[in-house]
Structures are given as structure tokens and as C-alpha cells.
Design a protein around this motif. Sequence first.
Motif, short mmCIF file in Angstrom:
data_model
loop_
_atom_site.label_atom_id
_atom_site.label_comp_id
_atom_site.label_asym_id
_atom_site.label_seq_id
_atom_site.Cartn_x
_atom_site.Cartn_y
_atom_site.Cartn_z
N ILE A 160 0.88 -1.17 0.00
CA ILE A 160 0.00 0.00 0.00
C ILE A 160 0.92 1.22 0.00
O ILE A 160 1.72 1.40 0.91
CB ILE A 160 -0.91 0.02 1.26
CG1 ILE A 160 -1.74 -1.25 1.37
CG2 ILE A 160 -1.77 1.28 1.27
CD1 ILE A 160 -2.76 -1.44 0.29
N PRO A 161 0.83 2.07 -1.02
CA PRO A 161 1.75 3.22 -1.07
C PRO A 161 1.44 4.24 0.02
O PRO A 161 0.28 4.48 0.34
CB PRO A 161 1.50 3.81 -2.46
CG PRO A 161 0.12 3.38 -2.82
CD PRO A 161 -0.09 2.06 -2.15
N ASN A 162 2.51 4.81 0.59
CA ASN A 162 2.30 5.92 1.51
C ASN A 162 2.07 7.19 0.67
O ASN A 162 2.10 7.13 -0.57
CB ASN A 162 3.47 6.07 2.49
CG ASN A 162 4.79 6.40 1.79
OD1 ASN A 162 4.84 7.09 0.78
ND2 ASN A 162 5.88 5.88 2.34
N ALA B 121 4.39 10.59 -5.87
CA ALA B 121 5.44 10.39 -6.89
C ALA B 121 4.90 9.61 -8.08
O ALA B 121 5.17 9.96 -9.24
CB ALA B 121 6.64 9.68 -6.27
N LEU B 122 4.12 8.56 -7.80
CA LEU B 122 3.53 7.77 -8.89
C LEU B 122 2.55 8.61 -9.69
O LEU B 122 2.57 8.59 -10.92
CB LEU B 122 2.85 6.52 -8.32
CG LEU B 122 2.32 5.51 -9.34
CD1 LEU B 122 3.43 4.99 -10.25
CD2 LEU B 122 1.64 4.35 -8.62
N LEU B 123 1.72 9.37 -9.01
CA LEU B 123 0.78 10.26 -9.70
C LEU B 123 1.52 11.20 -10.65
O LEU B 123 1.16 11.34 -11.82
CB LEU B 123 -0.02 11.08 -8.69
CG LEU B 123 -0.92 12.16 -9.28
CD1 LEU B 123 -2.11 11.55 -10.01
CD2 LEU B 123 -1.39 13.13 -8.20
N VAL C 13 -4.61 -0.37 -13.73
CA VAL C 13 -4.38 -1.70 -13.16
C VAL C 13 -2.95 -2.14 -13.49
O VAL C 13 -2.20 -2.57 -12.61
CB VAL C 13 -5.42 -2.71 -13.68
CG1 VAL C 13 -5.09 -4.12 -13.22
CG2 VAL C 13 -6.83 -2.31 -13.24
N GLU C 14 -2.59 -2.01 -14.76
CA GLU C 14 -1.24 -2.37 -15.21
C GLU C 14 -0.18 -1.50 -14.51
O GLU C 14 0.84 -2.01 -14.04
CB GLU C 14 -1.16 -2.18 -16.73
CG GLU C 14 0.21 -2.37 -17.33
CD GLU C 14 0.23 -1.97 -18.81
OE1 GLU C 14 1.28 -1.47 -19.25
OE2 GLU C 14 -0.79 -2.15 -19.51
N ALA D 57 3.93 -1.20 -10.08
CA ALA D 57 4.49 -0.56 -8.89
C ALA D 57 4.38 -1.45 -7.65
O ALA D 57 4.77 -1.05 -6.56
CB ALA D 57 3.79 0.77 -8.64
N GLY D 58 3.84 -2.67 -7.84
CA GLY D 58 3.73 -3.61 -6.73
C GLY D 58 2.61 -3.29 -5.74
O GLY D 58 2.66 -3.72 -4.58
#
Length: 189
Positions: free
Chosen positions: A2-4, A10-12, A69-70, A75-76
Motif C-alpha cells: 500500500i503506497p504511503n 510520486a507515482l501520480l 491496473v497495469e 508498482a507492486g
Amino acid sequence: MIPNREEALALLKTYTHTEELINHALSVEGVMRHFARLYGQDEELWGAVGLLHDLDYEQWPDEHCQKCVELMHGAGIDESFIRAVVSHGYGLVSDTAPESDLEKVLYTIDELTGLITACALVRPSHSVMDLELKSLKKKFKSKAFAAGCDRQVILRGCEMLGKEPDWVMAEAIAGMREIADTIGLGMAQ
């Protein structure tokens, strides 16, 4: 995983570059955090789901709620997190129905935060800080105002939550006020 918040942001920003879409993600994050507190739930989790709900929208609008989803698998990110994100597009671009409180709130407030932003921007103050529920309700009834905002999604979401639209709208405004300066809707100094 679960990303913090830092990982989610950062992913966004890897896939979303326009200020408007980033501010929308921040708005949804803020309102999700507010509702998490109301529901006695994990504010960090709800906020991260809010941040990433439109992860694929800017670059892959025709694959919205599919491409993410991909991206999140890459990103795990945990399946339950991905499911929550995908459920916000239920009936529009996804067959995944909102089931948990987190999913139902996200489904409901995604469109609502856009409407609140539009309402704030047409005010003389350009702020959410002095936006009243009655003003939001008036704009909600005007189909010509923010015509891209699907009012039926908001109403269906309120029904899923078992909450009156007035309560949901008032709490969404409150959530956006908490982050008004961050999203450019605070009061001018």
C-alpha cells in the motif's frame, strides 16, 4: 504494498503533469482523508486511493480505470487498493461495483469535488472557504453549470452510502476547505 502519501504522489506525478488534474487528485485526496476520519478509517489509505484514482486519465483517457491496473501492478501495489481505485469508474468505464465504505465514498466524491471546484472558481473570492451548501445545491440543480459533472453518479453514491446528499455535500466542502490553500482555492491574502 500500500503506497504511503509520498509514494502515491510520486507515482501520480509520473503519469499526470497538468496542474488541473494534479489539483483534482489533491482535492479527492483531501476529501477522502476527511471522510476517513468521519468513518473512523485509515486516513493514509483513503488519501492514497484518492491521490491515485485518476492515475491513467491524462495519458490514457480511453483506457481510464483499465490502464491504471497495469501501472499499479507494475508498482507492486496491493490488489485491494487497485480494486478501490477501479471501482470509482463503476457504470461508466468499469464493471467493478463499489462495496466498501472507502469505495463508495470515492465513487461519490470524485464528481462532487469537481463540482465544488467549479462553484468556488465562479465566486468573487475564487475560494471554497466561503462556499455555502445552498450555493452548491443551486449549482447542482443547474444542468448547464459544470455540465461534465455527472450528478446522477453523486446521487447514486449518496444512496450507496445511505446518506443524504446535503450531508455528503457539506462534508465534501469541509474536506476541501482543509486543503484549500494547497489546491489554489483558499482566500486571497
